[in-house]
Motif scaffolding. Structure first.
Motif, PDB file in Angstrom:
ATOM      1  N   VAL A 100       0.818  -1.215   0.000  1.00 32.67           N
ATOM      2  CA  VAL A 100       0.000   0.000   0.000  1.00 32.67           C
ATOM      3  C   VAL A 100       0.853   1.267   0.000  1.00 32.67           C
ATOM      4  O   VAL A 100       0.343   2.364  -0.190  1.00 32.67           O
ATOM      5  CB  VAL A 100      -1.006   0.050   1.181  1.00 32.67           C
ATOM      6  CG1 VAL A 100      -2.014  -1.082   1.058  1.00 32.67           C
ATOM      7  CG2 VAL A 100      -0.294   0.033   2.516  1.00 32.67           C
ATOM      8  N   ALA A 101       2.153   1.096   0.179  1.00 29.61           N
ATOM      9  CA  ALA A 101       3.040   2.259   0.114  1.00 29.61           C
ATOM     10  C   ALA A 101       3.164   2.744  -1.326  1.00 29.61           C
ATOM     11  O   ALA A 101       3.498   3.891  -1.579  1.00 29.61           O
ATOM     12  CB  ALA A 101       4.417   1.916   0.671  1.00 29.61           C
ATOM     13  N   HIS A 102       2.900   1.859  -2.300  1.00 28.33           N
ATOM     14  CA  HIS A 102       3.054   2.281  -3.690  1.00 28.33           C
ATOM     15  C   HIS A 102       1.968   1.736  -4.627  1.00 28.33           C
ATOM     16  O   HIS A 102       2.109   1.817  -5.837  1.00 28.33           O
ATOM     17  CB  HIS A 102       4.433   1.860  -4.207  1.00 28.33           C
ATOM     18  CG  HIS A 102       4.583   0.369  -4.358  1.00 28.33           C
ATOM     19  ND1 HIS A 102       4.942  -0.435  -3.331  1.00 28.33           N
ATOM     20  CD2 HIS A 102       4.365  -0.439  -5.424  1.00 28.33           C
ATOM     21  CE1 HIS A 102       4.964  -1.694  -3.754  1.00 28.33           C
ATOM     22  NE2 HIS A 102       4.609  -1.722  -5.022  1.00 28.33           N
ATOM     23  N   GLY A 103       0.887   1.156  -4.064  1.00 27.80           N
ATOM     24  CA  GLY A 103      -0.131   0.638  -4.966  1.00 27.80           C
ATOM     25  C   GLY A 103      -1.320   0.035  -4.255  1.00 27.80           C
ATOM     26  O   GLY A 103      -1.575   0.315  -3.084  1.00 27.80           O
ATOM     27  N   PHE A 104      -2.054  -0.795  -4.992  1.00 32.66           N
ATOM     28  CA  PHE A 104      -3.274  -1.420  -4.473  1.00 32.66           C
ATOM     29  C   PHE A 104      -2.948  -2.812  -3.937  1.00 32.66           C
ATOM     30  O   PHE A 104      -2.240  -3.566  -4.576  1.00 32.66           O
ATOM     31  CB  PHE A 104      -4.321  -1.578  -5.585  1.00 32.66           C
ATOM     32  CG  PHE A 104      -4.901  -0.288  -6.100  1.00 32.66           C
ATOM     33  CD1 PHE A 104      -4.500   0.942  -5.600  1.00 32.66           C
ATOM     34  CD2 PHE A 104      -5.880  -0.308  -7.097  1.00 32.66           C
ATOM     35  CE1 PHE A 104      -5.040   2.128  -6.088  1.00 32.66           C
ATOM     36  CE2 PHE A 104      -6.433   0.871  -7.587  1.00 32.66           C
ATOM     37  CZ  PHE A 104      -6.007   2.094  -7.090  1.00 32.66           C
ATOM     38  N   ALA A 105      -3.540  -3.126  -2.784  1.00 29.75           N
ATOM     39  CA  ALA A 105      -3.390  -4.458  -2.211  1.00 29.75           C
ATOM     40  C   ALA A 105      -4.746  -5.144  -2.204  1.00 29.75           C
ATOM     41  O   ALA A 105      -5.718  -4.603  -1.661  1.00 29.75           O
ATOM     42  CB  ALA A 105      -2.827  -4.366  -0.797  1.00 29.75           C
ATOM     43  N   TYR A 106      -4.817  -6.307  -2.824  1.00 27.55           N
ATOM     44  CA  TYR A 106      -6.051  -7.099  -2.807  1.00 27.55           C
ATOM     45  C   TYR A 106      -5.922  -8.093  -1.668  1.00 27.55           C
ATOM     46  O   TYR A 106      -5.078  -8.987  -1.724  1.00 27.55           O
ATOM     47  CB  TYR A 106      -6.242  -7.839  -4.134  1.00 27.55           C
ATOM     48  CG  TYR A 106      -6.666  -6.943  -5.281  1.00 27.55           C
ATOM     49  CD1 TYR A 106      -5.806  -5.981  -5.810  1.00 27.55           C
ATOM     50  CD2 TYR A 106      -7.939  -7.070  -5.848  1.00 27.55           C
ATOM     51  CE1 TYR A 106      -6.191  -5.168  -6.859  1.00 27.55           C
ATOM     52  CE2 TYR A 106      -8.340  -6.260  -6.911  1.00 27.55           C
ATOM     53  CZ  TYR A 106      -7.458  -5.315  -7.409  1.00 27.55           C
ATOM     54  OH  TYR A 106      -7.857  -4.508  -8.444  1.00 27.55           O
ATOM     55  N   ALA A 107      -6.753  -7.900  -0.646  1.00 28.51           N
ATOM     56  CA  ALA A 107      -6.600  -8.743   0.535  1.00 28.51           C
ATOM     57  C   ALA A 107      -7.953  -9.195   1.065  1.00 28.51           C
ATOM     58  O   ALA A 107      -8.976  -8.552   0.842  1.00 28.51           O
ATOM     59  CB  ALA A 107      -5.843  -7.977   1.617  1.00 28.51           C
ATOM     60  N   LEU A 108      -7.931 -10.292   1.804  1.00 26.28           N
ATOM     61  CA  LEU A 108      -9.148 -10.760   2.465  1.00 26.28           C
ATOM     62  C   LEU A 108      -9.339  -9.946   3.740  1.00 26.28           C
ATOM     63  O   LEU A 108      -8.362  -9.623   4.427  1.00 26.28           O
ATOM     64  CB  LEU A 108      -9.015 -12.253   2.791  1.00 26.28           C
ATOM     65  CG  LEU A 108      -9.015 -13.163   1.550  1.00 26.28           C
ATOM     66  CD1 LEU A 108      -8.550 -14.561   1.914  1.00 26.28           C
ATOM     67  CD2 LEU A 108     -10.407 -13.199   0.902  1.00 26.28           C
ATOM     68  N   HIS A 109     -10.594  -9.626   4.027  1.00 27.75           N
ATOM     69  CA  HIS A 109     -10.847  -8.805   5.207  1.00 27.75           C
ATOM     70  C   HIS A 109     -12.159  -9.202   5.875  1.00 27.75           C
ATOM     71  O   HIS A 109     -13.120  -9.578   5.206  1.00 27.75           O
ATOM     72  CB  HIS A 109     -10.892  -7.320   4.819  1.00 27.75           C
ATOM     73  CG  HIS A 109     -10.952  -6.415   5.994  1.00 27.75           C
ATOM     74  ND1 HIS A 109     -12.093  -5.745   6.354  1.00 27.75           N
ATOM     75  CD2 HIS A 109     -10.015  -6.096   6.921  1.00 27.75           C
ATOM     76  CE1 HIS A 109     -11.852  -5.038   7.458  1.00 27.75           C
ATOM     77  NE2 HIS A 109     -10.603  -5.237   7.804  1.00 27.75           N
ATOM     78  N   CYS A 110     -12.175  -9.054   7.215  1.00 33.26           N
ATOM     79  CA  CYS A 110     -13.325  -9.499   7.991  1.00 33.26           C
ATOM     80  C   CYS A 110     -14.516  -8.564   7.881  1.00 33.26           C
ATOM     81  O   CYS A 110     -15.645  -8.931   8.195  1.00 33.26           O
ATOM     82  CB  CYS A 110     -12.928  -9.623   9.458  1.00 33.26           C
ATOM     83  SG  CYS A 110     -12.442  -8.024  10.170  1.00 33.26           S
ATOM     84  N   GLY A 111     -14.251  -7.292   7.447  1.00 31.96           N
ATOM     85  CA  GLY A 111     -15.349  -6.348   7.292  1.00 31.96           C
ATOM     86  C   GLY A 111     -15.700  -5.598   8.561  1.00 31.96           C
ATOM     87  O   GLY A 111     -16.608  -4.766   8.568  1.00 31.96           O
ATOM     88  N   GLU A 112     -14.976  -5.867   9.653  1.00 37.19           N
ATOM     89  CA  GLU A 112     -15.273  -5.160  10.905  1.00 37.19           C
ATOM     90  C   GLU A 112     -14.689  -3.746  10.869  1.00 37.19           C
ATOM     91  O   GLU A 112     -13.498  -3.570  10.589  1.00 37.19           O
ATOM     92  CB  GLU A 112     -14.667  -5.920  12.100  1.00 37.19           C
ATOM     93  CG  GLU A 112     -15.379  -7.203  12.450  1.00 37.19           C
ATOM     94  CD  GLU A 112     -16.872  -6.994  12.711  1.00 37.19           C
ATOM     95  OE1 GLU A 112     -17.230  -6.005  13.387  1.00 37.19           O
ATOM     96  OE2 GLU A 112     -17.672  -7.821  12.203  1.00 37.19           O
ATOM     97  N   PRO A 113     -15.522  -2.736  11.165  1.00 38.96           N
ATOM     98  CA  PRO A 113     -15.046  -1.340  11.158  1.00 38.96           C
ATOM     99  C   PRO A 113     -13.843  -1.108  12.064  1.00 38.96           C
ATOM    100  O   PRO A 113     -12.935  -0.345  11.703  1.00 38.96           O
ATOM    101  CB  PRO A 113     -16.263  -0.559  11.677  1.00 38.96           C
ATOM    102  CG  PRO A 113     -17.435  -1.417  11.353  1.00 38.96           C
ATOM    103  CD  PRO A 113     -16.959  -2.835  11.444  1.00 38.96           C
ATOM    104  N   THR A 114     -13.817  -1.791  13.206  1.00 39.98           N
ATOM    105  CA  THR A 114     -12.680  -1.588  14.118  1.00 39.98           C
ATOM    106  C   THR A 114     -11.401  -2.132  13.495  1.00 39.98           C
ATOM    107  O   THR A 114     -10.325  -1.575  13.682  1.00 39.98           O
ATOM    108  CB  THR A 114     -12.918  -2.291  15.469  1.00 39.98           C
ATOM    109  OG1 THR A 114     -13.296  -3.651  15.212  1.00 39.98           O
ATOM    110  CG2 THR A 114     -13.999  -1.616  16.270  1.00 39.98           C
ATOM    111  N   CYS A 115     -11.560  -3.214  12.740  1.00 40.44           N
ATOM    112  CA  CYS A 115     -10.397  -3.811  12.083  1.00 40.44           C
ATOM    113  C   CYS A 115      -9.910  -2.904  10.952  1.00 40.44           C
ATOM    114  O   CYS A 115      -8.701  -2.726  10.770  1.00 40.44           O
ATOM    115  CB  CYS A 115     -10.760  -5.197  11.560  1.00 40.44           C
ATOM    116  SG  CYS A 115      -9.363  -6.119  10.881  1.00 40.44           S
TER     117      CYS A 115
END
Length: 496
Positions: free
Chosen positions: A436-451
């Motif tokens: 993310v310092a230089h582009g897009f990261a496609y990652a899995l995420h839990c969807g929790e706002p706190t996370c």
RNA sequence: CGGGAUGUAGCGCAGCUUGGCAGCGCGCCUCGUUCGGGACGAGGAGGUCGCAGGUUCAAAUCCUGCCAUCCCGACCA
């Protein structure tokens, strides 16, 4: 005490002629380009901007392209007021909450304090809702498809030319429908229009997707976005389309009687694209020489520079005008540069202003019945300078539209390659930080706002969207390890 | 609102330490020569030194207060 030697040719002085290199400081580069290309300058009040003729010409071309698309999809233009009673904003709970911090409020008028303060519109859902309630009473009144071109005000803490100014120009579409299916169809249709426009007109290949709950428009049930990648790998939200459900229908009493004579709430949508798009053009295509404009939004697609001195200049200028006339007959936007400047100055000036094609026409060319053509990017020699091609006037004129089209595709391909090189699927946190310092990261995420918040705190990256396309996938959240949400990878990036 | 910086000619800056005629480059105007990658010469116009107080014979310069803008962070099309 001796007078300083003439600095006329010093390197320092030369650097004043060009923009700060992008690699050195993209922020300074961006400001330099806007100033030197005469797109805009700061207004006297903080966060305001004067859009100069060259910048406004881009906006007008963009407007026409979008407007044609809106009309073709059945929308009509209308205008809604700048001032909105403060109480209107409060009617939709999430809407006020979202906009409250950035409202400009008028408390006095005609020298007297107003009974009720007026908000300067930050967006028009509320007034439009009020009017829709009046206009709609039967299912026969639906759908209602409206667009408005206007200015809006959002009190920004940290303005940036085109990307985030206190006042900006945009277009806001507002529609009402009988049910969710119909409203969703509209939401996705306009989402598609923005994406198609971005690629085919602005030459920016977008990542299309849906906003996560935390990034949604205040008051929307679902928000769709096109995200462009800028030359520094940051994301720029360039257009959004919202399904508002019946939230505003409930707040403003937008109801109709259906065929069974029962009262129903309408389902509404809204969608917008703004002058921010000009910022996207600058940051997605520009280089160290300045602006690079996509031909369909370039005020001048071709500039002809007549060369010569004395009588010869008069002759080459006349020929340049004649060639310009021929190009105009082909529907090409052409400028003949007759300013009293040296040719070298003009070459640099138009490169800085991002003109796609430059034609040189000198006495030698006139003699031979040819012209010299160079394009702004994509055809450089070893020194990084645009190659010059000699061709006949007929070749130039007949082939120009095709050249401009090819140039457009070149810009798309260039931007696409850049985006893809700076995008990656990421599965561990350390790699995530680097990505993310230089582009897009496609990652899995839990969807929790706190996370999400935790990720943002550490990396300054936010979830830009859940891409509409791409493989379905699930697993463990990259940050907390909990089961992933959305059934897809989420695009994370730093954003403007 | 926190951190940093800056306010002097249209733009970019020097001058401030050590108070003493307001400077430089670019741009602008006039004339002439130039014109295939940011031309040159000569002459000229242009400034309440961010604002308000104070110190001093004298303030762009020293002191106090205020204002504005920009950059970096928290909110956003």
């Amino acid at each position: 005490m001796s007078a300083p030697k003439s600095p006329a040719k010093s390197p320092q002085n030369r650097s004043e002629l060009s923009v700060t290199p992008m690699s050195e400081d993209i922020s300074a580069w961006y400001n330099d380009v806007i100033a030197r290309a005469e797109l805009a300058e700061r207004g006297p009040a903080k966060g305001t901007m004067v859009i100069r003729p060259y910048g406004y010409a881009i906006w007008e071309l963009l407007q026409r392209q979008l407007d044609d698309r809106f009309k073709a999809t059945g929308h009509q233009n209308a205008y809604f007021p700048l001032f909105i009673p403060e109480s209107y904003l409060r009617r939709e709970a999430e809407h006020v909450e979202g906009f409250a911090p950035e409202l400009a409020v008028v408390t006095h008028g005609g020298g007297k304090e107003l009974e009720e303060p007026l908000v300067v519109r930050p967006t028009s859902e509320t007034v439009v809702g009020e009017m829709f309630a009046k206009w709609i009473s039967s299912y026969r009144d639906l759908p209602i498809l409206i667009n408005a071109w206007n200015n809006v005000v959002r009190w920004e803490l940290r303005p940036r030319m085109f990307l985030r100014t206190t006042e900006f120009l945009w277009q806001e579409g507002h529609t009402a429908h009988v049910d969710e299916a119909d409203a969703m169809e509209e939401t996705l249709r306009m989402f598609g229009v923005y994406d198609e426009f971005a690629r085919n007109v602005a030459a920016i290949p977008m990542v299309r997707g849906e906003k996560t709950p935390g990034e949604r428009f205040a008051g929307a049930k679902r928000t769709f976005t096109i995200e462009g990648m800028m030359r520094d790998g940051k994301a720029l939200q360039s257009g959004t389309s919202h399904y508002l459900g019946t939230n505003f229908a409930h707040a403003f009493d937008i109801t109709y009687q259906d065929e069974q004579n029962t009262l129903q709430h309408a389902h509404t949508t809204s969608w917008g694209m703004s002058t921010r798009m000009i910022g996207a053009l600058i940051l997605a295509h520009g280089d160290d020489r300045g602006l690079v404009l996509p031909p369909r939004l370039a005020p001048h697609q071709v500039v002809i520079v007549p060369i010569g001195r004395g009588d010869a200049l008069g002759t080459t200028t006349a020929e340049a005008q004649r060639v310009a006339g021929l190009l105009r007959e082909q529907g090409v936007r052409v400028e003949v540069d007759v300013r009293d400047q040296s040719p070298g100055f003009k070459f640099n000036d138009w490169e800085l202003k991002g003109v796609p094609m430059r034609v040189e026409l000198g006495p030698r060319d006139l003699e031979a019945g040819v012209v010299v053509l160079a394009q702004r990017v994509g055809d450089e020699d070893e020194d990084g300078r645009a190659r010059k091609h000699t061709l006949s006037v007929a070749e130039l004129v007949d082939g120009m539209q095709a050249r401009l089209d090819a140039y457009h595709e070149l810009l798309v391909a260039r931007a696409e390659a850049y985006r893809d090189e700076h995008s990656a699927r990421i599965d561990d946190l350390e790699a995530f930080d680097a990505q993310v310092a230089h582009g897009f990261a496609y990652a899995l995420h839990c969807g929790e706002p706190t996370c999400e918040a935790t990720i943002q705190e550490r990396t300054r990256a936010t979830p830009r969207c859940v891409p509409t396309e791409g493989p379905e996938e699930s697993g463990a959240c990259i940050a907390c390890g909990a089961p992933s949400a959305y059934g897809r990878r989420v695009v994370f990036a730093r954003a403007y």
